[in-house]
Design an enzyme around this catalytic site. Structure first.
Site, mmCIF file in Angstrom:
data_model
loop_
_atom_site.group_PDB
_atom_site.id
_atom_site.type_symbol
_atom_site.label_atom_id
_atom_site.label_comp_id
_atom_site.label_asym_id
_atom_site.label_seq_id
_atom_site.Cartn_x
_atom_site.Cartn_y
_atom_site.Cartn_z
ATOM 1 C CE LYS A 28 -4.512 1.516 -0.773
ATOM 2 N NZ LYS A 28 -4.314 0.375 0.093
ATOM 3 C CE LYS B 257 -1.433 4.168 2.772
ATOM 4 N NZ LYS B 257 -1.322 2.940 3.613
ATOM 5 C CB SER C 6 -0.954 0.017 1.194
ATOM 6 O OG SER C 6 -2.021 -0.870 0.967
ATOM 7 C CB SER D 233 -4.361 1.649 3.829
ATOM 8 O OG SER D 233 -3.517 1.217 2.793
#
Length: 409
Positions: free
Chosen positions: A68, A239, A65, A120
């Protein structure tokens, strides 16, 4: 006599200490981080993009993720955050982690960005990708184009949410992957170079956020799961990510005392070791803070630069006097600089023409100053001609001859 001898010895020792002190500081041994959990790791200078430390930093791996980050910045740069996006059947089919969006439901694009970066949510990523790119495939093309644009040569996006995937390309089968160096470079772009950097930071630093779908019937509450934001002073953004193939991943940035540090980790443990990424992040950030200081390029000592350069076959006002032209330096801001390790030195190397060939135009490049660390150039500053100078030709020779005939005694 004995007292005098002791004084002489002390004096000699003090002199030696003064002489050797700069060498002791410059040659101070720096211990690089070891025993990292991550299979791939990078510590990057957020200002210059210089890699300060790496462990398998150019090895391609799935990134989960952390993908993202790219999804978010592309949506922000699209300028369409005020629009509403509708959920497709495909978006609604996304596996956990998801917000449970159902086919036909509509959400504000900006709201979905909070769902994307704080929780997320995988369905939020697909809704955004389809809305901005027309399809997830179209959006992946945009992601890969942006990656090439910012210098990520070893990154390949297939999904907007980072789920493990592979695809057939002209170059063969590729997996959804990046390198720790490229991942750090992507975050650097988001916080330093993108026109949407302020919005990116605002969203990714938000502790919690609540919104509803367009009908107002469904409420979504989001909590920021980036523990790094409260872990170290100056924590800026970041992140997390996890998939079965990627393991735990993380990319984050810290800003303290004029220094911006970025850490990227890939394959940093698998269940039940989700906290390994925080241990590695702290270790790398502390290494950067302890060993690197920011230095302006303007602080580097400049070698002697000639004020004038000889010009071959150039016109002169006085016959017999060699032609020459003045040079000037490109402006250099005090704000331009980079992180330098305490055992390194920022050096300025001058490369300049020995002579120029007429005609010479004002502003013509005559050389450059290379700002280097360990022989690698991080900044170039051009040296230009400060005036024009024409070439010796027949009309000029005739004019000079006539002058001498007229003024001859």
């Amino acid at each position: 006599m004995k007292k005098a001898g002791k004084i002489w010895i002390i004096g000699i020792l003090i002199c030696l200490e003064i002489i050797l002190l700069p060498w002791q500081v410059y040659g101070e041994e720096v211990q690089e981080p070891d025993s990292l959990y991550a299979l791939s790791a990078v510590l990057m200078d957020g200002d210059s993009g210089r890699v300060l430390f790496e462990k398998n930093g150019e090895e391609q791996r799935p990134m989960a993720s952390t993908t993202k980050v790219m999804t978010c910045i592309l949506v922000l740069e699209s300028g369409r955050t005020g629009e509403t996006a509708q959920t497709s059947a495909y978006a609604a089919s996304m596996p956990e982690v998801h917000m449970g969006a159902r086919e036909g439901e509509s959400y504000g694009v900006r709201d979905l960005l909070y769902a994307l970066m704080l929780e997320s949510y995988n369905d939020a990523a697909v809704i955004l990708a389809e809305h901005i790119g027309g399809s997830t495939e179209g959006f992946a093309d945009m992601m890969n184009e942006k990656a090439r644009e910012i210098g990520c040569e070893d990154t390949w996006f297939i999904t907007p949410n980072g789920l493990d995937a592979q695809a057939e390309t002209e170059e063969g089968v590729k997996i959804h992957s990046t390198t720790a160096e490229d991942l750090a470079r992507i975050l650097r772009y988001c916080i330093r170079e993108s026109s949407a950097r302020e919005e990116f930071l605002e969203i990714t630093r938000t502790p919690s956020y609540t919104f509803t779908d367009s009908s107002g019937n469904k409420t979504i509450s989001c909590t920021n799961h980036n523990a790094f934001l409260s872990m170290m002073e100056g924590a800026l953004t970041g992140k997390t990510g996890f998939t079965a193939d990627a393991g735990y991943c993380y990319v984050g940035a810290l800003e303290r005392e004029g220094r911006t540090l970025i850490v990227a980790l890939l394959g940093c443990g698998w269940p039940n070791n989700k906290n390994y990424k925080w241990s590695d992040t702290r270790k790398l950030m502390e290494y950067g803070l302890e060993n690197y200081t920011w230095q302006s390029f303007a602080q580097a000592e400049l070698p002697l630069i000639p004020q004038y350069l000889p010009v071959e076959n150039g016109q002169t006002e006085i016959l017999g006097v060699p032609a020459q032209v003045a040079v000037s330096l490109e402006e250099l801001s005090q704000e331009e600089g980079m992180l330098i390790r305490k055992d390194e030195k920022l050096e300025a190397v001058v490369e300049i023409e020995q002579s120029l060939q007429a005609p010479v135009k004002e502003g013509e490049k005559a050389g450059e100053i290379l700002y280097q660390v360990n022989g690698q150039t991080w900044k170039t500053r051009e040296i230009h001609t400060a005036a024009s100078l024409e070439k010796i030709d027949f009309p000029w020779c005739l004019e000079e001859t006539l002058k001498r005939l007229v003024f001859a005694p």
